[in-house]
Design a protein around this motif. Structure first.
Motif, PDB file in Angstrom:
ATOM      1  N   VAL A  21       8.959   5.689  -0.967  1.00  0.00           N
ATOM      2  CA  VAL A  21       8.189   4.563  -0.450  1.00  0.00           C
ATOM      3  C   VAL A  21       6.916   5.133   0.167  1.00  0.00           C
ATOM      4  O   VAL A  21       6.975   5.964   1.070  1.00  0.00           O
ATOM      5  CB  VAL A  21       8.989   3.780   0.605  1.00  0.00           C
ATOM      6  N   ALA A  54      10.142  -0.092  -6.245  1.00  0.00           N
ATOM      7  CA  ALA A  54       9.557   0.636  -5.119  1.00  0.00           C
ATOM      8  C   ALA A  54       8.059   0.830  -5.307  1.00  0.00           C
ATOM      9  O   ALA A  54       7.278   0.729  -4.350  1.00  0.00           O
ATOM     10  CB  ALA A  54      10.248   1.992  -4.958  1.00  0.00           C
ATOM     11  N   PHE A 109       6.381  -2.257  -4.440  1.00  0.00           N
ATOM     12  CA  PHE A 109       6.380  -2.558  -3.012  1.00  0.00           C
ATOM     13  C   PHE A 109       5.019  -2.286  -2.384  1.00  0.00           C
ATOM     14  O   PHE A 109       4.526  -3.084  -1.580  1.00  0.00           O
ATOM     15  CB  PHE A 109       7.458  -1.723  -2.309  1.00  0.00           C
ATOM     16  N   LEU A 123       5.178  -9.636  -1.407  1.00  0.00           N
ATOM     17  CA  LEU A 123       6.182  -8.647  -1.802  1.00  0.00           C
ATOM     18  C   LEU A 123       6.848  -9.026  -3.119  1.00  0.00           C
ATOM     19  O   LEU A 123       7.124  -8.156  -3.954  1.00  0.00           O
ATOM     20  CB  LEU A 123       7.234  -8.502  -0.697  1.00  0.00           C
ATOM     21  N   ALA A 162       6.805  -6.901  -6.454  1.00  0.00           N
ATOM     22  CA  ALA A 162       8.079  -6.485  -7.043  1.00  0.00           C
ATOM     23  C   ALA A 162       8.170  -6.895  -8.508  1.00  0.00           C
ATOM     24  O   ALA A 162       8.642  -6.121  -9.354  1.00  0.00           O
ATOM     25  CB  ALA A 162       9.232  -7.093  -6.246  1.00  0.00           C
TER      26      ALA A 162
END
Length: 293
Positions: free
Chosen positions: A141, A8, A11, A249, A253
């Motif tokens: 988030v 997260a 992200f 992404l 990650a």
């Protein structure tokens, strides 16, 4: 759960990489330039906007924020437009490689200016969005991550609509594919190219203003975000915006996953470089296969 939290965290960074990668992809598709100075332009505009604070000290905090963001966008768009005008004027017939190489010189120039004007110390560039956007269990988030991802998606969708559904898009495709033919047909090639440079530069100025110091404390370090952004764009081969967003992404990650283990935290900065090397080797291998066939 530690690995989920780490993902997260990654992200937010990945969404930022995706937006930078989208900007690089747009420049490549519409102007035949891989603009390595793109992030530097946005960061320079955002950090220079801080210098307006003494001039608007009497205004409310909201007004000050709006003014600094507007200044950041305008400065970034202006600098990017000047660089685009130079490219369109003197390098209109040059190869993509040559045009892209010039942006490396622009990158080095902006890094030098940033170091002279802003130094290596943290600057009071406040992020526009602070805190979590929502929670999934114990995982938060961030607003910045959501904003960057939404911005990347919006830019990608708007670009597709403009390029494929408007008369302006027809001209942009003509300039990109057949520049000489477009000039003969009366298309304002230089104006369109400079316009693309200014729009993308302004978006990067807004992006730098939104994230503030969440990605790096000083301007020079923040400019290095072009490396993971380039890795994201390479995943999409500087042509495919959806794959570029996915690439950003994924890079974020992977970096987040490494932070879940103390022994591998120091390796997170190598992830973008590893992605770049792997994709370059894969493309080279593909070319070898094509020649063999």
């Amino acid at each position: 759960m530690n690995i989920i939290i780490a993902l997260a965290v990654g992200f937010s960074s990945g969404a930022l990489y995706a937006l930078i990668g989208v900007g690089l992809t747009l420049m490549s598709v519409l102007t035949r330039v891989i603009n390595f100075s793109l992030v530097a332009v946005g960061v320079f505009g955002a950090y220079l906007s801080i210098r307006t604070s003494p001039l608007i000290a009497g205004a409310s905090l909201d007004v000050q924020t709006v003014i600094t963001v507007v200044v950041a966008v305008l400065v970034a768009a202006l600098i990017s437009g000047i660089l685009g005008w130079i490219e369109a004027t003197w390098l209109s017939e040059a190869t993509t490689t040559a045009r892209s190489a010039v942006t490396v010189a622009s990158l080095l120039m902006l890094i030098s200016l940033s170091f002279i004007l802003f130094g290596s110390q943290p600057q009071p560039l406040r992020p526009l969005l602070i805190g979590p956007a929502f929670l999934i269990g114990d995982v938060a988030v961030t607003k910045v991550g959501v904003a960057m991802l939404v911005a990347a998606l919006v830019v990608g969708i708007l670009t597709w609509i403009v390029v494929n559904r408007t008369p302006l898009g027809i001209r942009l495709r003509a300039v990109s594919d057949r520049q000489t033919a477009a000039e003969l047909l009366g298309v304002n090639v230089k104006g369109l190219q400079v316009g693309v440079w200014m729009v993308v530069g302004g978006v990067m100025g807004l992006c730098a203003s939104i994230i503030g110091n969440t990605a790096a404390a000083d301007a020079t370090s923040m400019i290095t975000l072009v490396i993971p952004g380039t890795a994201a764009a390479l995943v999409g081969a500087f042509k495919n915006i959806p794959l570029t967003i996915v690439g950003g992404l994924v890079v974020g990650a992977l970096q987040g996953a490494l932070t879940a283990f103390p022994s591998t935290t120091q390796l997170r900065d190598w992830i973008p470089i590893l992605v770049i090397v792997l994709f370059l080797l894969w493309n080279q291998r593909k070319e070898v296969w094509d020649v063999a066939r």
